[in-house]
Motif scaffolding. Structure first.
Motif, PDB file in Angstrom:
ATOM      1  N   LYS A 261     -25.489  -6.617   2.480  1.00  0.00           N
ATOM      2  CA  LYS A 261     -25.885  -6.348   1.096  1.00  0.00           C
ATOM      3  C   LYS A 261     -25.474  -4.941   0.651  1.00  0.00           C
ATOM      4  N   GLU A 262     -25.448  -4.013   1.583  1.00  0.00           N
ATOM      5  CA  GLU A 262     -25.061  -2.635   1.267  1.00  0.00           C
ATOM      6  C   GLU A 262     -24.009  -2.160   2.270  1.00  0.00           C
ATOM      7  N   LEU A 263     -23.065  -1.326   1.781  1.00  0.00           N
ATOM      8  CA  LEU A 263     -22.009  -0.796   2.632  1.00  0.00           C
ATOM      9  C   LEU A 263     -21.985   0.726   2.558  1.00  0.00           C
ATOM     10  N   SER A 264     -21.679   1.353   3.672  1.00  0.00           N
ATOM     11  CA  SER A 264     -21.491   2.806   3.672  1.00  0.00           C
ATOM     12  C   SER A 264     -20.126   3.133   3.056  1.00  0.00           C
TER      13      SER A 264
ATOM     14  N   GLU B 189     -11.520  -1.769   1.561  1.00  0.00           N
ATOM     15  CA  GLU B 189     -10.493  -1.611   0.531  1.00  0.00           C
ATOM     16  C   GLU B 189      -9.109  -1.628   1.173  1.00  0.00           C
ATOM     17  N   ALA B 190      -9.008  -0.953   2.317  1.00  0.00           N
ATOM     18  CA  ALA B 190      -7.732  -0.944   3.023  1.00  0.00           C
ATOM     19  C   ALA B 190      -7.374  -2.347   3.509  1.00  0.00           C
ATOM     20  N   TYR B 191      -8.373  -3.088   3.961  1.00  0.00           N
ATOM     21  CA  TYR B 191      -8.137  -4.467   4.410  1.00  0.00           C
ATOM     22  C   TYR B 191      -7.691  -5.334   3.239  1.00  0.00           C
TER      23      TYR B 191
ATOM     24  N   GLU C  83      -6.089  -4.399   0.539  1.00  0.00           N
ATOM     25  CA  GLU C  83      -4.708  -4.082   0.206  1.00  0.00           C
ATOM     26  C   GLU C  83      -3.743  -4.695   1.214  1.00  0.00           C
ATOM     27  N   ALA C  84      -4.138  -4.689   2.474  1.00  0.00           N
ATOM     28  CA  ALA C  84      -3.261  -5.231   3.524  1.00  0.00           C
ATOM     29  C   ALA C  84      -3.103  -6.746   3.428  1.00  0.00           C
ATOM     30  N   THR C  85      -4.083  -7.425   2.828  1.00  0.00           N
ATOM     31  CA  THR C  85      -4.041  -8.899   2.721  1.00  0.00           C
ATOM     32  C   THR C  85      -3.913  -9.354   1.272  1.00  0.00           C
ATOM     33  N   ALA C  86      -3.392  -8.468   0.402  1.00  0.00           N
ATOM     34  CA  ALA C  86      -3.332  -8.790  -1.025  1.00  0.00           C
ATOM     35  C   ALA C  86      -2.453  -9.999  -1.305  1.00  0.00           C
ATOM     36  N   GLU C  87      -1.435 -10.207  -0.503  1.00  0.00           N
ATOM     37  CA  GLU C  87      -0.516 -11.306  -0.759  1.00  0.00           C
ATOM     38  C   GLU C  87      -1.065 -12.656  -0.280  1.00  0.00           C
ATOM     39  N   GLU C  88      -2.161 -12.638   0.463  1.00  0.00           N
ATOM     40  CA  GLU C  88      -2.748 -13.886   0.961  1.00  0.00           C
ATOM     41  C   GLU C  88      -3.730 -14.447  -0.069  1.00  0.00           C
ATOM     42  N   ASP C  89      -3.579 -15.722  -0.389  1.00  0.00           N
ATOM     43  CA  ASP C  89      -4.487 -16.383  -1.332  1.00  0.00           C
ATOM     44  C   ASP C  89      -5.107 -17.597  -0.644  1.00  0.00           C
ATOM     45  N   PRO C  90      -6.368 -17.501  -0.221  1.00  0.00           N
ATOM     46  CA  PRO C  90      -6.993 -18.618   0.496  1.00  0.00           C
ATOM     47  C   PRO C  90      -7.234 -19.839  -0.394  1.00  0.00           C
TER      48      PRO C  90
END
Length: 396
Positions: A363-366, A374-376, A378-385
């Protein structure tokens, strides 16, 4: 039970089921009525107690396939309180000794073709009412089987899985302790002069046709108290309460009905005791569920554990935790099996523990975790499940 009871009692009506009801429908109707009119749930209500006895009596006959068949066959022969006339009986009247049929005559001019029943109607009535066929006034009162008793018990989830010994307090009819079951204060009852100790009297119709009923003077006991016992009022029977330690087997399920032979009400005149039926209710568990012999549990895992794989510890019921290995790419909702960690089966072996994986979303993230995600992204932006989903929708 007398022939009159047999002729007039409609057990299907007592249980509120049709004559073609299945065994399951009869069992369901009995359980519902037994629970509603059980003496423990209607303390002091004599009408409810009598109704419970009537329901139990009906279930004793209809709940047993063999006795039900005998009952149906016997009622098919007797309609509306009399013997049905066959096609050869002009005027619908008979002039033969019904005792020939009840005594097991094998054909002959006096038998009316009774031999076709392979032993006479006595076989039917003897099997149905747990006594031999009568032969008239010489029949003696037979030992009487005790009543069946039904009780209920509630177990915890763990007790149902592992088995438990529980105390049950039961009330039933038993021989009066004050008069030792004689009905007489001094223990010296006299033979009933009306039935001459048989406990039965005959009421006749025309010719030699007659039906047998319990003697109203001695209420079927064959004895009359000279000085009636003050506790049982001369009946010889009194209400008895007792506490019994009952072992509930391991692996019992919710609403299961357990039969304990010979643990019901005591019999009369040396007859066997009835049976005890225990309906088990099982409380829910906050963590575990159950499917047959298998236990179930839902275990939360992190996204990284599901995506990258790893080992997770899983609690078991009453034992040490087990470690399951998650393969990389484990999807949400996948079920894995921990063998031998389930409920006890009848043969003593155990079922399995079915572990369902549930990916936990925080529910909450540091700030650090957000940057990593966010980095993940960007790294998987081209993948569309959802690409295959839309493609399939268009093609349908």
């Amino acid at each position: 039970m007398s022939t009159k009871d047999f002729v007039e009692k409609d057990y299907y009506k007592v249980l509120g089921v049709p004559k073609d009801a299945t065994e399951a429908e009869i069992k369901k109707a009995y359980r519902k009525l037994a629970r509603e009119f059980h003496p423990d749930a209607n303390k002091g209500d004599t009408k409810a107690e009598e109704r419970f006895k009537e329901i139990s009596e009906a279930n004793d006959v209809l709940g047993d396939p063999k006795r039900r068949k005998e009952y149906d066959e016997a009622r098919a022969l007797f309609g509306n309180g009399g013997f049905r006339a066959g096609p050869g009986a002009a005027g619908g009247s008979f002039n033969f000794d019904l005792g020939d049929l009840f005594g097991g005559a094998q054909g002959g001019p006096q038998s009316g073709g009774a031999g076709g029943f392979g032993g006479g109607l006595g076989d039917v009535f003897g099997g149905l009412f747990n006594r031999g066929a009568g032969t008239g006034a010489g029949t003696r009162t037979q030992p009487r089987r005790g009543q069946d008793i039904e009780s209920e018990v509630t177990l915890s989830f763990t007790e149902a899985v592992d088995g438990a010994t529980v105390p049950l307090r039961m009330s039933s009819s038993a021989a009066c302790k004050a008069c030792a079951g004689t009905g007489d204060k001094n223990g010296t009852p006299r033979v009933c002069p009306t039935c001459v100790g048989t406990g039965q009297v005959s009421r006749g119709g025309s010719g030699s046709f007659s039906l047998t009923d319990p003697c109203v003077d001695c209420k079927g006991r064959g004895l009359i108290a000279q000085d009636p016992c003050e506790v049982c009022k001369g009946s010889g029977r009194a209400r008895s309460s007792r506490t019994m330690q009952v072992r509930i087997p391991a692996g019992v399920s919710d609403s299961q009905r357990i039969r304990l032979r010979g643990k019901g009400a005591p019999g009369e005149r040396g007859g066997p005791a009835g049976d005890l039926y225990v309906v088990v209710h099982v409380d829910a568990h906050p963590v575990f569920g159950r499917k047959g012999d298998n236990l179930t549990i839902t275990v939360p895992v992190t996204y990284t554990e599901a995506a990258l794989g790893g080992e997770v510890k899983v609690p078991t019921l009453g034992g040490p935790p087990v470690t399951l290995k998650l393969p990389a790419g484990t999807p949400n909702g996948r079920t894995m099996r921990a063998r031998g960690k389930g409920a006890v089966r009848k043969d003593g072996t155990r079922g399995d523990l079915l572990v369902t994986v549930e990916v936990a979303v925080p529910k909450e993230l540091s700030d650090k975790a957000k940057e990593a995600l966010e980095a993940y992204r960007e790294a998987t932006a081209e993948e569309d499940p959802r690409a295959e989903l839309f493609q399939a929708a268009k093609g349908a």
